[in-house]
Write a protein that holds these residues in place. Structure first.
Motif, PDB file in Angstrom:
ATOM      1  N   GLY A   1      -4.944   0.364  11.661  1.00  0.00           N
ATOM      2  CA  GLY A   1      -4.811   0.145  10.222  1.00  0.00           C
ATOM      3  C   GLY A   1      -5.262  -0.972  10.039  1.00  0.00           C
ATOM      4  O   GLY A   1      -5.943  -2.241  10.221  1.00  0.00           O
ATOM      5  N   CYS A   2      -6.049  -1.135   9.078  1.00  0.00           N
ATOM      6  CA  CYS A   2      -7.103  -2.272   8.474  1.00  0.00           C
ATOM      7  C   CYS A   2      -6.336  -2.850   7.871  1.00  0.00           C
ATOM      8  O   CYS A   2      -6.569  -4.726   8.484  1.00  0.00           O
ATOM      9  N   GLY A   3      -5.423  -2.697   6.732  1.00  0.00           N
ATOM     10  CA  GLY A   3      -3.673  -4.163   6.718  1.00  0.00           C
ATOM     11  C   GLY A   3      -4.648  -4.088   5.260  1.00  0.00           C
ATOM     12  O   GLY A   3      -3.545  -5.314   4.658  1.00  0.00           O
TER      13      GLY A   3
ATOM     14  N   ALA B   1      -6.619   3.345   8.796  1.00  0.00           N
ATOM     15  CA  ALA B   1      -6.748   3.146  10.119  1.00  0.00           C
ATOM     16  C   ALA B   1      -8.421   3.466  10.253  1.00  0.00           C
ATOM     17  O   ALA B   1      -8.960   3.875   9.684  1.00  0.00           O
ATOM     18  N   HIS B   2      -9.205   2.314  10.571  1.00  0.00           N
ATOM     19  CA  HIS B   2     -10.606   2.183  10.914  1.00  0.00           C
ATOM     20  C   HIS B   2     -10.679   2.710  12.236  1.00  0.00           C
ATOM     21  O   HIS B   2     -10.060   2.788  13.021  1.00  0.00           O
ATOM     22  N   LEU B   3     -11.188   3.876  11.998  1.00  0.00           N
ATOM     23  CA  LEU B   3     -11.611   4.721  13.680  1.00  0.00           C
ATOM     24  C   LEU B   3     -12.671   4.449  14.085  1.00  0.00           C
ATOM     25  O   LEU B   3     -13.435   3.671  13.758  1.00  0.00           O
TER      26      LEU B   3
ATOM     27  N   PRO C   1     -16.709   2.220   1.548  1.00  0.00           N
ATOM     28  CA  PRO C   1     -16.675   0.988   1.823  1.00  0.00           C
ATOM     29  C   PRO C   1     -15.416   0.408   2.208  1.00  0.00           C
ATOM     30  O   PRO C   1     -15.068   0.440   1.383  1.00  0.00           O
ATOM     31  N   CYS C   2     -15.383   0.192   3.065  1.00  0.00           N
ATOM     32  CA  CYS C   2     -13.704  -1.491   3.053  1.00  0.00           C
ATOM     33  C   CYS C   2     -14.099  -2.449   2.499  1.00  0.00           C
ATOM     34  O   CYS C   2     -15.130  -3.022   3.724  1.00  0.00           O
ATOM     35  N   PRO C   3     -13.258  -3.415   1.666  1.00  0.00           N
ATOM     36  CA  PRO C   3     -13.122  -4.629   0.959  1.00  0.00           C
ATOM     37  C   PRO C   3     -13.322  -5.896   2.439  1.00  0.00           C
ATOM     38  O   PRO C   3     -14.123  -6.840   2.225  1.00  0.00           O
ATOM     39  N   CYS C   4     -13.101  -5.034   3.727  1.00  0.00           N
ATOM     40  CA  CYS C   4     -12.953  -5.667   4.560  1.00  0.00           C
ATOM     41  C   CYS C   4     -14.000  -6.410   5.346  1.00  0.00           C
ATOM     42  O   CYS C   4     -13.928  -7.041   6.448  1.00  0.00           O
ATOM     43  N   GLY C   5     -14.842  -5.420   5.062  1.00  0.00           N
ATOM     44  CA  GLY C   5     -16.376  -5.940   5.310  1.00  0.00           C
ATOM     45  C   GLY C   5     -16.601  -4.646   7.196  1.00  0.00           C
ATOM     46  O   GLY C   5     -17.892  -4.528   7.737  1.00  0.00           O
TER      47      GLY C   5
ATOM     48  N   ILE D   1     -15.375   4.591   9.058  1.00  0.00           N
ATOM     49  CA  ILE D   1     -14.307   5.397   7.960  1.00  0.00           C
ATOM     50  C   ILE D   1     -13.074   5.196   8.713  1.00  0.00           C
ATOM     51  O   ILE D   1     -12.915   4.313   9.403  1.00  0.00           O
ATOM     52  N   ARG D   2     -11.956   5.622   7.467  1.00  0.00           N
ATOM     53  CA  ARG D   2     -10.590   5.084   7.657  1.00  0.00           C
ATOM     54  C   ARG D   2      -9.951   6.758   7.632  1.00  0.00           C
ATOM     55  O   ARG D   2     -10.183   7.335   6.459  1.00  0.00           O
ATOM     56  N   GLY D   3      -8.083   6.976   8.576  1.00  0.00           N
ATOM     57  CA  GLY D   3      -7.798   7.721   8.558  1.00  0.00           C
ATOM     58  C   GLY D   3      -6.655   6.989   8.743  1.00  0.00           C
ATOM     59  O   GLY D   3      -6.209   6.479   8.699  1.00  0.00           O
TER      60      GLY D   3
HETATM   61 ZN   LIG Z   1     -10.838  -2.285   5.899  1.00  0.00          ZN
END
Ligand SMILES: [Zn+2]
Length: 409
Positions: A235-237, A242-244, A296-300, A304-306
């Motif tokens: 999970g990215c949070g 979730a980042h895969l 793109p995810c702001p967490c850096g 990709i996310r699932g």
């Molecule tokens: Zn993220």
């Protein structure tokens, strides 16, 4: 790693996987490819060509093991090159066998480490779990991945009986984990703590929502099962999903009728192609719902996310809609009287589409007024009309691991 560079790595690893299917050969997968008109591994140049590769489902593995016992015709290595064996739980037929080489285990450990690091855990912390073991490989996998990461792990037995649950609780009051216990059996431990006069806080027990849960639709896509990729992502949070671990898997949300990916953000079949493993799976359809987000995810993180939408066999088809058990449980949790010290319920698998959904729920103090509130909470959360039977505490069976929530009668 930049997404373009990672795509090159994926393409290279997909080519190697397909080449191995023909070279070793892996008869089950080779036949599938040839039936689809792929008779030369060079026809699959990378990720973009995976849409041409037929899907494989769990039943294919089960059938293959039955036809050519015990291993079937889908292994890439001789089983004696492997160091660990585990089986599925077998809730839906004969359990299938998974084997791992040292390298395959190392991939799981590294992928798991990313998840825990992302959650803020660090080597030197004390962790705990209550996973079952022996033929079911889940406990051994989690334990060894914890050790590899550098946790000191307190592995307590699954709380199959009150006595065994108490052993775990007493141990946690002596060596309190830095990371509170979180698992399918948290409710069981809470219940036994209450019955045996143990303060849950002294045992470090608390209900906590893991990172990424409650963000966006579904849940973070964290696993593709022990037989495929146990620690697929975390999970990215910060953003939903979730980042895969894309360097070790191509994860797709697929329309099974066309084999093509559905648009980003929409639900499709979770299809995973593992990369760089000694024993891989090619286009494995887990028969679960997944959605992929590529923005793109702001967490850096650059992967990709699932999102995960549940196993198809766990979805309840009722009154013209499909609901996940988790949605139903969420509705029950909103009624406070049902949650202390644990929530216990059963759903009867719907048979007639228009009939009310039949639920049995334990309540410390059953009353008609409470029953009406439970019905209203379910209607609010899911739009489904339910017939609710309130039972005394202790009336339903307990489990030390995953409780059976959906029953046939
Ligand atoms: Zn993220």
């Amino acid at each position: 790693m930049a997404p373009e560079r990672r795509r090159e790595l994926q393409d290279e690893r997909v080519r190697r996987l397909v080449a191995d299917v023909f070279a070793r050969p892996v008869p089950l997968l080779r036949r599938k490819l040839e039936d689809a008109g792929v008779d030369d591994p060079r026809a699959i140049g990378g990720v973009d060509d995976l849409a041409r590769v037929p899907l494989t489902v769990k039943q294919d593995l089960r059938d293959s093991e039955a036809a050519t016992p015990p291993w079937g015709e889908y292994r890439f290595t001789d089983p004696r090159e492997c160091v660990r064996l585990g089986t599925s739980t077998g809730t839906t037929g004969t359990p299938t066998i998974t084997v791992w080489t040292r390298h395959d285990l190392w991939i799981e450990y590294e992928a798991a480490a990313r998840t825990w690091w992302r959650m803020g855990h660090r080597p030197g912390m004390i962790a705990t779990h209550a996973h079952p073991a022996y033929l079911y490989a889940g406990g051994m996998m989690l334990q060894s991945a914890y050790e590899y990461f550098g946790f000191l792990t307190v592995w307590v037995p699954p709380p199959d009986t009150d006595e065994i649950a108490e052993q775990g609780l007493r141990m946690w009051t002596r060596v309190r984990p830095d990371i509170p216990f979180m698992g399918f059996s948290t409710g069981r431990f809470m219940e036994v703590a209450a019955a045996r006069g143990i303060d849950p806080a002294q045992a470090g027990l608390e209900f906590r929502v893991p990172p990424g849960f409650g963000l966006g639709k579904g849940m973070p896509l964290m696993t593709a099962g022990a037989e495929c990729f146990a620690y697929l992502g975390g999970g990215c949070g910060r953003s939903p999903g979730a980042h895969l671990a894309e360097d070790w898997a191509v994860v797709q949300a697929v329309d099974p009728t066309t084999g093509r990916e559905v648009p980003d953000g929409e639900w499709g079949d979770l299809v995973v192609t593992t990369l760089d493993r000694d024993n891989g799976l090619l286009r494995y359809d887990l028969e679960e719902a997944a959605a992929i987000v590529r923005e793109p995810c702001p967490c850096g993180e650059t992967t990709i996310r699932g999102m995960w939408g549940g196993r198809y066999k766990d979805l309840l088809h009722v009154q013209g809609t499909r609901i996940m058990l988790a949605e139903l449980e969420g509705a029950l949790r909103s009624v406070e009287e049902l949650t202390s010290p644990s929530i216990e319920y059963q759903v009867v698998r719907p048979r007639e589409d228009h009939a009310p959904l039949h639920l049995r729920v334990e309540a410390p103090d059953p009353s008609d007024q409470l029953r009406q509130r439970v019905r209203a909470a379910i209607a609010d959360a899911t739009g489904v009309t339910a017939e609710v039977e309130l039972l005394a505490r202790g009336a339903l069976p307990r489990s030390g691991y995953k409780a059976v929530r959906v029953v046939d009668t």
